[in-house]
Design a protein around this motif. Structure first.
Motif, short mmCIF file in Angstrom:
data_model
loop_
_atom_site.label_atom_id
_atom_site.label_comp_id
_atom_site.label_asym_id
_atom_site.label_seq_id
_atom_site.Cartn_x
_atom_site.Cartn_y
_atom_site.Cartn_z
N GLU A 230 0.85 -1.18 0.00
CA GLU A 230 0.00 0.00 0.00
C GLU A 230 0.89 1.24 0.00
OE1 GLU A 230 -2.57 -0.20 3.32
OE2 GLU A 230 -3.62 -2.02 2.65
N ALA A 231 0.62 2.15 -0.95
CA ALA A 231 1.41 3.38 -1.02
C ALA A 231 1.09 4.27 0.17
CB ALA A 231 1.10 4.10 -2.33
N ARG A 232 2.09 5.00 0.66
CA ARG A 232 1.85 5.93 1.76
C ARG A 232 2.54 7.26 1.44
NH1 ARG A 232 6.07 2.62 3.54
NH2 ARG A 232 7.67 3.63 4.82
N ILE A 233 1.90 8.34 1.81
CA ILE A 233 2.40 9.68 1.53
C ILE A 233 3.10 10.22 2.77
CG2 ILE A 233 1.76 12.02 0.85
CD1 ILE A 233 -0.68 10.85 -0.53
N LEU A 234 4.37 10.63 2.59
CA LEU A 234 5.18 11.07 3.72
C LEU A 234 5.61 12.52 3.53
CD1 LEU A 234 7.50 7.94 4.01
CD2 LEU A 234 5.47 8.43 5.37
N PRO A 235 5.35 13.38 4.50
CA PRO A 235 5.89 14.74 4.42
C PRO A 235 7.39 14.73 4.63
CG PRO A 235 4.80 14.39 6.52
CD PRO A 235 4.55 13.16 5.71
N VAL A 236 8.10 15.48 3.81
CA VAL A 236 9.56 15.55 3.91
C VAL A 236 9.91 16.81 4.70
CG1 VAL A 236 11.74 15.66 2.65
CG2 VAL A 236 9.81 14.39 1.69
#
Length: 345
Positions: A230-236
């Protein structure tokens, strides 16, 4: 002395069996010289024929046969990093002792003997547990495949003292990065290590980063191929984003391409981490412990466990709790808060 019994006949010194199941004739030697053992073999052959869908070959495999089937069916599913240790443990310890034993006949005395051999040979109880975990893995696969219905033996792990696992303290992170910059022979190493610690990526995810998965407007990175599928969105974070934006693209889809144009191989950062940890006396901070450091530092900063779980990509929050280590400074702060509430400060 009787030389025959329904389904049994003595030929020379051995008893031979003969039976029919749905018109299929099965016969052969029981390799037993006494009638009591021969009767047990006869019943076992009858049961094997029935459970084997009336085939001459039994459906219940030996442990060697089960391992070969497991290995064949999981080569395309598991990485070599997982397959190789399982295969090495099986070939060295389980194959000599239990390889020819049918899986429904694996018993406690044989399991205890393996444990004793491992420990008496100078190995740790933790290593013995690893061997038993491989055995349990295979037997569970036998249940899942329908060869057996229940676990034939109770596999109990030895109790071992949990060793504290190293993580970086917040106060040492900058010194750690400086040492990495001095030690790394490839410029990609320093930034890959920062991505694992600063965003919580697994090593495979950091090595396989793609430019297309960055969102320049939101300053995020989407892990497109994760362990949990499952793709996950991470703040950089800003400090890490500033380093990413000045990196040359080099005309590659990969953020960190090797000389052959493909991502770097696993353990790419291992030697640098070993040199830095030795120089700074940090213990064995591996690539995976950088991910645990990410989780622990977030917990100390007040990030909730569900938020950490989402960033790490864990389906089970219990898994996340394994990663969250309570540091000494956090414990000292907790003690100070309690002392204040008790009126001592």
């Amino acid at each position: 002395m009787a030389t025959s019994y329904p389904g049994l006949k003595k030929v020379g010194q051995f008893w031979h069996y003969e039976l029919r199941v749905n018109g299929v004739r099965l016969h052969g030697s029981t390799k037993a010289t006494d009638i009591a053992t021969a009767k047990k073999v006869l019943e076992a052959k009858r049961r094997e024929a029935l459970e084997g869908q009336y085939r001459i070959v039994s459906r219940i495999p030996t442990l060697d046969e089960l391992f070969d089937l497991w290995h064949q069916n999981h080569q395309s599913v598991f990485s070599q990093r997982h397959l190789v240790p399982v295969e090495c443990i099986y070939r060295k310890w389980l194959h000599p002792a239990l390889g020819g034993v049918k899986i429904d006949q694996v018993g406690g005395p044989a399991v205890d003997a393996i444990r004793a051999d491992v420990v008496s040979g100078g190995r740790s109880p933790r290593y013995a547990n690893n061997i038993l975990q491989v055995l349990r893995l295979l037997l569970n696969y036998g249940i899942k495949s329908g060869f057996i219905k229940v676990m034939p033996v109770a596999i109990r792990m030895s109790r071992v003292q949990r060793k504290p696992r190293p993580v970086l303290q917040a106060a040492r992170v900058q010194d750690f990065f400086d040492a990495v910059d001095r030690s790394a022979k490839n410029p990609h190493v320093a930034l890959i290590i920062r991505m694992m610690l600063g965003v919580g990526l697994r090593e495979s995810e950091a090595l396989g980063m793609r430019w297309e998965w960055f969102d320049l407007d939101r300053r995020t990175y989407t892990v497109g191929k994760a362990k949990g599928k499952e793709a996950r969105i991470l703040p950089v974070p800003d400090w890490l984003w500033a380093l990413i934006t000045v990196m040359p693209r080099e005309g590659s889809e990969w953020v960190f391409p090797a000389e052959d144009g493909q991502p770097h191989r696993p353990q790419f950062c291992k030697k640098t981490l070993q040199r830095v940890c030795k120089a700074l006396n940090l213990g064995n901070v591996t690539q995976h412990r950088l991910r645990a450091t990410f989780a622990s530092l977030h917990a100390e900063a007040g990030t909730t466990v569900p938020e950490i779980q989402e960033m790490l990509g864990h389906k089970n929050i219990a898994t996340t709790m394994i990663y969250v280590e309570s540091g000494l400074e956090a414990k000292r702060h907790a003690q100070d808060v309690l002392s204040y509430r008790l009126g001592f400060k």
